[in-house]
Design an enzyme around this catalytic site. Structure first.
Site, PDB file in Angstrom:
ATOM      1  N   ASP A   1       0.933  -1.162  -0.175  1.00  0.00           N
ATOM      2  CA  ASP A   1       0.164   0.012   0.036  1.00  0.00           C
ATOM      3  C   ASP A   1       1.043   1.045  -0.013  1.00  0.00           C
ATOM      4  O   ASP A   1       2.111   1.102   0.411  1.00  0.00           O
ATOM      5  CB  ASP A   1      -0.855  -0.060   1.307  1.00  0.00           C
TER       6      ASP A   1
HETATM    7  N1  URA Z   1      -1.265  -6.017   3.903  1.00  0.00           N
HETATM    8  C1  URA Z   1      -1.820  -4.720   3.764  1.00  0.00           C
HETATM    9  O1  URA Z   1      -2.717  -4.488   4.354  1.00  0.00           O
HETATM   10  N2  URA Z   1      -1.003  -3.745   3.143  1.00  0.00           N
HETATM   11  C2  URA Z   1       0.141  -3.912   2.509  1.00  0.00           C
HETATM   12  O2  URA Z   1       0.797  -3.106   2.003  1.00  0.00           O
HETATM   13  C3  URA Z   1       0.676  -5.103   2.495  1.00  0.00           C
HETATM   14  C4  URA Z   1       0.031  -6.322   3.204  1.00  0.00           C
END
Ligand code: URA
Length: 235
Positions: free
Chosen positions: A103
């Site tokens: 993310d």
């Molecule tokens: N899980 C998440 O919620 N976000 C990420 O960036 C990676 C794994």
């Protein structure tokens, strides 16, 4: 391989642009200026210098980036710069892509490559590459949260519960956990389903790879030993 073709394969632009670079006297090999764009070179092991910067020929590139917050793992980012902006132009030009996605606000270990089959293999749902995260939670970690994560939580749209059997509290608000799938917002959704909320998320490991001393925003090439620890290319 002809020098102009060789440079093109390494991301220095079209064949015509590479020819122009060579003919302008920007390229040298082994300390000797190379102005013949059609001269033949054995690519394997070749080191060439362009405008004083040395590059080693690589048929494919595999990179490890310490992703900062505020970057998107997309070639066409919507609201923030792409992680690709952290790489030199020739690496972007040769089509390097993130292996899976973190993310925008997640930090930590991100692999990138221009090896299509490797990218496909590592992101294939049936390939269970463990990914280890550290999550800073909004509320204190309690036994119920750990139990739910150990046993598995049901996420919207999934057919089976997802578990993090080794989830543990590092301190009152820091959770360490490993997941093998790569579902959308998986860690955040699992923690939410278990009754808490992720404030910050950091990926610390992927397969046997760690960031080592790589500073935030920095990247390095992966070597064969690194690749063997992912695991790649074993099915
Ligand atoms: N899980 C998440 O919620 N976000 C990420 O960036 C990676 C794994």
């Amino acid at each position: 391989m002809q020098l102009e073709r060789l440079l093109q394969s390494q991301g220095f632009g079209s064949r015509k642009a590479c020819r122009a670079l060579i003919e302008a006297g920007a390229v040298s090999i082994g300390g000797t200026l190379c102005t013949d764009a059609r001269a033949e070179y054995e690519p394997e092991g070749l080191v060439f210098t362009i405008d004083e910067v040395a590059w080693a020929y690589r048929e494919r590139v595999y990179l490890l980036l310490h992703k900062p917050a505020g970057y998107e793992c997309s070639r066409n980012p919507q609201h923030h710069p792409s992680v690709l902006a952290l790489l030199p132009q020739p690496l972007r030009e040769r089509g390097v892509q993130p292996v899976g996605r973190l993310d925008e606000d997640t930090t930590g270990l991100l692999l990138l490559t221009d090896d299509g089959p490797c990218l496909h293999a590592l992101t294939h749902p049936r390939r269970h590459v463990p990914k280890r995260y550290l999550a800073r939670l909004k509320h204190p970690i309690d036994a119920a949260l750990l139990q739910a994560l150990h046993e598995g939580v049901m996420l919207h749209g999934e057919q089976v519960p997802l578990a993090a059997p080794d989830a543990r509290a590092v301190d009152t608000h820091t959770l360490a956990l490993a997941i093998e799938q790569g579902k959308y917002h998986q860690v955040k959704r699992m923690v939410a389903a278990a009754g808490n909320r992720v404030g910050q998320l950091h990926r610390a490991e992927l397969g046997g790879l760690t960031l080592g001393g790589l500073a935030v925003g920095e990247w390095r090439y992966l070597d064969a030993a690194d690749l063997a620890s992912i695991p790649y290319p074993a099915a």
